[in-house]
Design a protein around this motif. Sequence first.
Motif, PDB file in Angstrom:
ATOM      1  N   PHE A   1      17.127  62.970  55.779  1.00 35.77           N
ATOM      2  CA  PHE A   1      16.614  62.145  56.876  1.00 35.77           C
ATOM      3  C   PHE A   1      16.834  60.658  56.620  1.00 35.77           C
ATOM      4  CE2 PHE A   1      14.456  66.129  57.615  1.00 35.77           C
ATOM      5  CZ  PHE A   1      14.409  66.218  59.000  1.00 35.77           C
ATOM      6  N   TYR A   2      16.654  60.228  55.370  1.00 32.69           N
ATOM      7  CA  TYR A   2      16.937  58.829  55.033  1.00 32.69           C
ATOM      8  C   TYR A   2      18.407  58.504  55.286  1.00 32.69           C
ATOM      9  CZ  TYR A   2      12.409  58.145  52.677  1.00 32.69           C
ATOM     10  OH  TYR A   2      11.076  58.014  52.384  1.00 32.69           O
ATOM     11  N   ALA A   3      19.280  59.474  55.061  1.00 35.39           N
ATOM     12  CA  ALA A   3      20.714  59.255  55.281  1.00 35.39           C
ATOM     13  C   ALA A   3      20.978  58.850  56.728  1.00 35.39           C
ATOM     14  CB  ALA A   3      21.498  60.517  54.929  1.00 35.39           C
ATOM     15  N   GLU A   4      20.307  59.515  57.661  1.00 39.04           N
ATOM     16  CA  GLU A   4      20.500  59.185  59.079  1.00 39.04           C
ATOM     17  C   GLU A   4      19.930  57.812  59.407  1.00 39.04           C
ATOM     18  OE1 GLU A   4      22.291  61.553  61.534  1.00 39.04           O
ATOM     19  OE2 GLU A   4      22.910  61.316  59.454  1.00 39.04           O
ATOM     20  N   VAL A   5      18.856  57.434  58.726  1.00 32.97           N
ATOM     21  CA  VAL A   5      18.302  56.092  58.924  1.00 32.97           C
ATOM     22  C   VAL A   5      19.297  55.045  58.426  1.00 32.97           C
ATOM     23  CG1 VAL A   5      16.444  54.504  58.298  1.00 32.97           C
ATOM     24  CG2 VAL A   5      15.927  56.909  58.753  1.00 32.97           C
ATOM     25  N   PHE A   6      19.838  55.271  57.227  1.00 28.93           N
ATOM     26  CA  PHE A   6      20.854  54.359  56.690  1.00 28.93           C
ATOM     27  C   PHE A   6      22.052  54.278  57.624  1.00 28.93           C
ATOM     28  CE2 PHE A   6      19.091  54.776  52.251  1.00 28.93           C
ATOM     29  CZ  PHE A   6      19.030  53.429  51.986  1.00 28.93           C
ATOM     30  N   ARG A   7      22.534  55.418  58.057  1.00 27.94           N
ATOM     31  CA  ARG A   7      23.733  55.443  58.896  1.00 27.94           C
ATOM     32  C   ARG A   7      23.501  54.697  60.213  1.00 27.94           C
ATOM     33  NH1 ARG A   7      26.717  59.110  62.456  1.00 27.94           N
ATOM     34  NH2 ARG A   7      24.823  60.330  62.760  1.00 27.94           N
ATOM     35  N   GLY A   8      22.324  54.938  60.818  1.00 31.16           N
ATOM     36  CA  GLY A   8      22.005  54.246  62.061  1.00 31.16           C
ATOM     37  C   GLY A   8      21.914  52.741  61.869  1.00 31.16           C
ATOM     38  N   GLY A   9      21.291  52.316  60.760  1.00 33.99           N
ATOM     39  CA  GLY A   9      21.171  50.886  60.489  1.00 33.99           C
ATOM     40  C   GLY A   9      22.519  50.235  60.241  1.00 33.99           C
ATOM     41  N   ILE A  10      23.369  50.926  59.498  1.00 39.51           N
ATOM     42  CA  ILE A  10      24.706  50.383  59.198  1.00 39.51           C
ATOM     43  C   ILE A  10      25.536  50.265  60.467  1.00 39.51           C
ATOM     44  CG2 ILE A  10      26.892  50.930  58.050  1.00 39.51           C
ATOM     45  CD1 ILE A  10      25.176  52.117  55.751  1.00 39.51           C
ATOM     46  N   LEU A  11      25.499  51.300  61.292  1.00 38.38           N
ATOM     47  CA  LEU A  11      26.301  51.286  62.520  1.00 38.38           C
ATOM     48  C   LEU A  11      25.766  50.315  63.571  1.00 38.38           C
ATOM     49  CD1 LEU A  11      27.094  55.097  62.966  1.00 38.38           C
ATOM     50  CD2 LEU A  11      28.610  53.294  62.123  1.00 38.38           C
ATOM     51  N   SER A  12      24.516  49.855  63.382  1.00 38.06           N
ATOM     52  CA  SER A  12      23.947  48.920  64.362  1.00 38.06           C
ATOM     53  C   SER A  12      24.478  47.491  64.191  1.00 38.06           C
ATOM     54  CB  SER A  12      22.419  48.905  64.250  1.00 38.06           C
ATOM     55  OG  SER A  12      21.998  48.257  63.050  1.00 38.06           O
ATOM     56  N   ILE A  13      25.121  47.231  63.053  1.00 40.97           N
ATOM     57  CA  ILE A  13      25.673  45.892  62.813  1.00 40.97           C
ATOM     58  C   ILE A  13      26.915  45.698  63.688  1.00 40.97           C
ATOM     59  CG2 ILE A  13      26.579  44.305  61.092  1.00 40.97           C
ATOM     60  CD1 ILE A  13      23.616  45.059  60.770  1.00 40.97           C
ATOM     61  N   GLU A  14      26.966  44.555  64.345  1.00 42.58           N
ATOM     62  CA  GLU A  14      28.036  44.275  65.303  1.00 42.58           C
ATOM     63  C   GLU A  14      29.425  44.419  64.684  1.00 42.58           C
ATOM     64  OE1 GLU A  14      25.470  42.431  64.650  1.00 42.58           O
ATOM     65  OE2 GLU A  14      24.272  42.700  66.481  1.00 42.58           O
ATOM     66  N   ARG A  15      30.332  44.964  65.470  1.00 47.29           N
ATOM     67  CA  ARG A  15      31.687  45.253  64.994  1.00 47.29           C
ATOM     68  C   ARG A  15      32.414  43.991  64.518  1.00 47.29           C
ATOM     69  NH1 ARG A  15      32.417  49.692  62.935  1.00 47.29           N
ATOM     70  NH2 ARG A  15      34.541  49.792  62.204  1.00 47.29           N
ATOM     71  N   GLY A  16      32.104  42.874  65.145  1.00 43.01           N
ATOM     72  CA  GLY A  16      32.787  41.639  64.780  1.00 43.01           C
ATOM     73  C   GLY A  16      32.545  41.233  63.339  1.00 43.01           C
ATOM     74  N   GLN A  17      31.375  41.564  62.810  1.00 38.87           N
ATOM     75  CA  GLN A  17      31.075  41.213  61.419  1.00 38.87           C
ATOM     76  C   GLN A  17      31.891  42.070  60.449  1.00 38.87           C
ATOM     77  OE1 GLN A  17      27.144  40.113  60.290  1.00 38.87           O
ATOM     78  NE2 GLN A  17      26.360  40.308  62.377  1.00 38.87           N
TER      79      GLN A  17
END
Length: 221
Positions: free
Chosen positions: A105-121
């Motif tokens: 479950f933590y993995a999905e939290v990490f993945r969601g947080g990482i993917l939430s960072i704007e593509r431009g960065q």
Amino acid sequence: MTYSWDFMPVLRHLDMLALGLVNTVKIAAVSIVLGVALGLVLALMRLSPSRLVRGPATAFIEFYRNTPPIVHFFWFFYALPVLADISLDPLAAAILALSTQSGAFYAEVFRGGILSIERGQWEGARALGMSRGQLMRRIILPQAVGRMVPPFVERSFELTKTTALASTLAYGELLYQAMQVNSQTFRPLEVYTVVALLYLVLLASASALARLAEQRLTAYR
């Protein structure tokens, strides 16, 4: 029928409940630390462009997300020693069950947080010549952490409540100790009311600390 409440028999065994509370905190803390470490590894594997890396992580996460937690407790305590020819005490089996399940479950939290960072960065960091590891350490994860705090706290609360299943392995956490107290006092209403209040105090205190940490992170950003 009017029930006559009497907490004195329970209070005389408060030391047993206190020990159970300490054991609950111990098993939850260790499982959270191990679960977070495992979750980060699984999240990075799921984000890998390679199917050979992504596939096992996805299968692991889906397995734990779609099977009951109590099955994991029984599997590690009864099945794993048979397969691996090892001996696990209730504490070790419970920690393995909780940390692997929470890791999914933590993995999905990490993945969601990482993917939430704007593509431009992501693209900007790559344009500067950063490797994938440098990109994660210096740019993505520091920003994602603040966004991940609320779901991390929620998952950690669920893990703490799930520690009650360790009582099925005869590990002396809070619920198991409560059952021992109840067998001596025959006051189930009072015993389990006190247990509910202890869980409430524990999780409410943790929630207050989590809100403070989130405010600090928000101010820092």
